[in-house]
Motif scaffolding. Structure first.
Motif, PDB file in Angstrom:
ATOM      1  N   GLU A  35       0.850  -1.196   0.000  1.00 47.70           N
ATOM      2  CA  GLU A  35       0.000   0.000   0.000  1.00 47.70           C
ATOM      3  C   GLU A  35       0.888   1.250   0.000  1.00 47.70           C
ATOM      4  O   GLU A  35       1.773   1.367   0.850  1.00 47.70           O
ATOM      5  CB  GLU A  35      -0.898   0.019   1.242  1.00 47.70           C
ATOM      6  CG  GLU A  35      -1.849  -1.163   1.354  1.00 47.70           C
ATOM      7  CD  GLU A  35      -2.892  -1.209   0.251  1.00 47.70           C
ATOM      8  OE1 GLU A  35      -3.412  -0.144  -0.127  1.00 47.70           O
ATOM      9  OE2 GLU A  35      -3.182  -2.324  -0.238  1.00 47.70           O
ATOM     10  N   THR A  48      -4.731   4.938   0.278  1.00 51.84           N
ATOM     11  CA  THR A  48      -3.585   4.190  -0.225  1.00 51.84           C
ATOM     12  C   THR A  48      -3.900   3.629  -1.600  1.00 51.84           C
ATOM     13  O   THR A  48      -5.051   3.332  -1.911  1.00 51.84           O
ATOM     14  CB  THR A  48      -3.205   3.031   0.719  1.00 51.84           C
ATOM     15  OG1 THR A  48      -4.344   2.181   0.874  1.00 51.84           O
ATOM     16  CG2 THR A  48      -2.729   3.534   2.058  1.00 51.84           C
ATOM     17  N   GLU A  49      -2.851   3.488  -2.392  1.00 58.12           N
ATOM     18  CA  GLU A  49      -2.965   2.802  -3.685  1.00 58.12           C
ATOM     19  C   GLU A  49      -2.270   1.455  -3.545  1.00 58.12           C
ATOM     20  O   GLU A  49      -1.186   1.371  -2.978  1.00 58.12           O
ATOM     21  CB  GLU A  49      -2.287   3.624  -4.782  1.00 58.12           C
ATOM     22  CG  GLU A  49      -3.200   4.647  -5.401  1.00 58.12           C
ATOM     23  CD  GLU A  49      -2.541   5.431  -6.516  1.00 58.12           C
ATOM     24  OE1 GLU A  49      -3.178   6.361  -7.006  1.00 58.12           O
ATOM     25  OE2 GLU A  49      -1.384   5.137  -6.876  1.00 58.12           O
ATOM     26  N   THR A  50      -2.915   0.417  -4.081  1.00 54.13           N
ATOM     27  CA  THR A  50      -2.370  -0.930  -3.963  1.00 54.13           C
ATOM     28  C   THR A  50      -1.493  -1.246  -5.171  1.00 54.13           C
ATOM     29  O   THR A  50      -1.921  -1.074  -6.308  1.00 54.13           O
ATOM     30  CB  THR A  50      -3.525  -1.950  -3.851  1.00 54.13           C
ATOM     31  OG1 THR A  50      -4.369  -1.554  -2.753  1.00 54.13           O
ATOM     32  CG2 THR A  50      -3.009  -3.349  -3.601  1.00 54.13           C
TER      33      THR A  50
END
Lengths: 91, 204
Positions: A35, A48-50
């Motif tokens: 994340e 968050t970006e995965t």
């Protein structure tokens, strides 16, 4: 032979430890994503970006200990190669 | 006598009195809306998130007390970093995504409302439904009303409109919702901490 197997067991144990440490010495299992924190400038929401990323977990240490231990204790089933060659030399 | 100013004032007053709540859509095209969860057990701490947020909330900036609405979460978007754990989490024993594909939160009321400029803080009371079990939940919530900020967020091709940001944090027990109750508590805690920061949009 025994000495060679014992060397291999230490390599496995050390390898497992190194892989676990490289993965961040986590208490948990391996992960396949990471994340990355982001912030939305207008709403100021932090999210968050995965992203895909493999990180080893505690199982790499466990596998290292298990395999290393098995090989180490298994090595006692084999005779000491150096002692044999020493005995042969005396004969 | 010119009746124009009087008519203008009257119509403005009528508008004010009959102001209807604005309906905000929480299906976020930017993919920012996230619900985070944390389970802190003695042996393991599990963190995850879910991005499948949708639903509508009716919010009146003049009367935040009357806020109503529903927030839905697509259970299949629940994510933890370990794929094996994710498989277990979505499986029949835990979240049972096949039979219970949604988590729903219905806003019943806002209590103890305090308003400063565009920010409203209150105690949120609502019904949370997980795996078909509904329980009343209350939590502190912050509502930020961003008038006319939709275009700035979506970009120059986007519509004009307003934004509403909801921020809250609360805990639930998985045993209350029949999520593998009483099992594996040394590794998966009974208490689930949930935090959400989500934005809804209302185009004009």
């Amino acid at each position: 032979m025994r000495f060679a197997i014992q060397k291999l067991s230490f390599c496995l144990l050390f390898g497992g430890l190194v892989v676990w440490l490289i993965g961040g010495a986590k208490k948990g299992f391996y992960v396949s994503t990471e994340e990355r924190p982001q912030s939305d400038p207008v709403t100021e929401i932090e999210y968050t970006e995965t992203h895909s990323k493999f990180l080893p977990g505690i199982e790499s240490l466990a596998i290292g200990v298990l395999l290393g231990g098995s090989f180490y204790f298994g090595s006692f089933l084999f005779s000491k190669a150096s002692q044999n060659s020493h005995t042969h030399a005396h004969e | 006598m010119n009746k124009f100013p009087f008519t203008l004032v009257l119509s403005a007053l009528t508008c004010q009195l009959s102001a209807t709540p604005i309906s905000f859509d929480f299906a976020d095209p930017k993919g920012v809306n996230t619900i985070n969860f944390n389970l802190d057990a003695p042996l393991e701490s599990i963190n995850g998130n879910a991005k499948g947020v949708s639903g509508r909330v009716q919010f009146d900036p003049q009367e935040p007390e009357v806020t109503k609405g529903t927030i839905d979460l697509d259970v299949s978007t629940l994510h933890v970093a370990n794929p094996r754990m994710k498989g277990h989490m979505l499986g029949k024993q835990w979240m049972d995504v096949e039979n219970h594909p949604d988590i729903q939160f219905n806003v019943s009321s806002l209590r103890n409302v305090e308003k400063t400029a565009n920010i409203t803080t209150a105690e949120l009371v609502g019904d949370l439904t997980i795996k078909g079990v509904t329980r009343e939940v209350s939590a502190q919530i912050t509502l930020t009303y961003l008038k006319g900020k939709l275009k700035a967020r979506i970009g120059p091709r986007g519509a004009e409109g307003d934004l509403l940001v909801l921020r809250t944090k609360f805990s639930v027990s998985r045993s209350d919702f029949g999520i593998n109750a009483g099992q594996n508590e040394e590794r998966v805690s009974d208490e689930i901490e949930i935090s959400l920061s989500i934005a809804g949009q209302a185009p004009y």
